[in-house]
Design a protein around this motif. Structure first.
Motif: not given
Length: 407
Positions: A244, A310, A317, A320, A324
């Motif tokens: 993150d 995000n 998760e 995400r 990413y």
């Protein structure tokens, strides 16, 4: 005039539109010069990501610290090859590293490269791995690797807490020195383009800064993808706080790079000098797909939108991770397209500002697509060898691990 050159000029002539000077029929810089700033950008970006943990104490990105250093080293070892392959006579390349010429921006590459490789990156990696290198030189069962580690100790086998503490302080000092070196490494590439007053496409004082921030974005995106791939390959869970945080820095770098590019474009449009018409025709024609579709829409706007969402919403998760990975991949493609548009776009219109030529990318040959593809993936093989010899997940930082057993 050589027969081969004459033949290539005849082949290029039908693709010419408008009026161009005869010496502009053949473009001087090929896809290898597109690749050269792309690889050096990955080096600078990966090192800057590593410095976040070492210099700025961003503890969340620690799982990527050593991986970032090894990634920077792998790409740095390959970065000169596109330039040398383009110039020919690679046996002469030692001169540029041993006798740098301070009056030439291009020749300064040798000085910057040697300094960055020998005085910064290799020394920092050695200091950070020294504890493990000494231990591996004693315990490694495979004798060639044990011999390799013994050589790599350089006879320094003291790994007492005091010695490791000194290593840590020296490593931090080198990182502080290396940070401006990384900026200089890629900033000078942008300086080469930005200082060419004869070409209005390149001549802008923002060019070094644009190159620098796009380099940061590419390096961060590259390390993010490699980290995710290695976690999946090793079947270990991904450190989501680390991922993150890296994604936040990636979003920041993309926003700054994109804003600077748009600022430079708006300034060019506002000034509307005599070259504005030809540049307008260029971006609306030959560069429309690579610039508007690939670089801006796919490589900048989509990653900014996905990464921004995000930050606003707490996605699961799994979502995400997918966001990413897609954003980092698109960003890498978009930055490569940006390098292409800069290098090739600046050569496509004539100095008369009245005509265009064309560039045909060949499949084979020294400066063809296959050669460029090999040079693009070659750093990944170098990185695989480095990961085999210096696994970054061994102790997580020798001196710091000695201080903190939980690290």
């Amino acid at each position: 005039m050589p027969a081969g050159l004459l033949e290539s000029l005849r082949a290029a002539l039908p693709h010419v539109t408008g009026f161009i000077y005869p010496n502009e029929l053949e473009l001087q810089w090929s896809v290898l010069i597109v690749l050269y700033p792309y690889l050096t950008g990955l080096v600078a970006g990966a090192f800057i990501l590593a410095s976040l943990e070492r210099v700025f104490n961003v503890a969340a990105v620690k799982p990527t610290y050593r991986l970032s250093l090894l990634t920077a080293l792998a790409f740095l070892l390959i970065a000169p090859l596109p330039l040398q392959a383009h110039l020919g006579h690679p046996e002469r390349s030692l001169e540029i590293f041993m006798t740098p010429n301070t009056s030439s921006a291009m020749a300064m590459f040798g000085f910057v490269y040697t300094w960055y490789l020998m005085a910064v990156l290799l020394m920092e990696i050695w200091l950070d791995y020294r504890r493990e290198i000494v231990e591996w030189s004693r315990t490694e069962a495979f004798w060639p690797k044990r011999l390799f580690y013994k050589v790599l100790t350089f006879g320094v086998t003291n790994i007492s807490p005091r010695s490791l503490e000194i290593d840590d302080k020296l490593g931090k000092a080198i990182t502080v020195i290396g940070l401006p070196s990384a900026v200089l490494l890629h900033g000078y590439v942008g300086f080469i383009f930005g200082s060419l007053k004869a070409n209005p496409w390149w001549s802008t004082p923002l060019m070094p800064v644009i190159f620098l921030f796009s380099a940061m974005a590419s390096g961060i995106a590259g390390v993010l993808l490699i980290y995710m791939f290695l976690c999946r390959l090793r079947r270990v869970p991904i450190d989501m706080p680390c991922l993150d945080t890296v994604a936040k820095y990636l979003l920041t770098a993309i926003i700054v790079a994109f804003s600077l590019e748009m600022l430079e474009t708006i300034q060019t449009a506002y000034e509307a000098k005599d070259h504005f018409d030809i540049i307008t025709l260029l971006v609306e024609g030959k560069l429309f797909i690579s610039m508007f579709i690939v670089q801006i829409a796919m490589g900048s706007l989509v990653p900014m939108l996905v990464l921004g969402l995000n930050q606003l919403f707490l996605f699961p998760e799994r979502v995400r991770r997918a966001c990413y990975a897609v954003s980092a991949g698109l960003s890498l493609i978009g930055i490569l397209a940006m390098r292409w548009n800069v290098v090739m776009g600046g050569q496509l219109f004539s100095k008369s500002l009245r005509g265009f030529t064309t560039y045909k990318l060949e499949l084979a040959g020294r400066e063809g697509l296959l050669a460029a593809a090999v040079l693009t993936v070659l750093p990944l093989f170098v990185l695989a060898a480095l990961l085999y010899l210096l696994p970054p997940w061994a102790h997580g930082g020798s001196a710091r691990a000695a201080k903190s057993p939980s690290a």
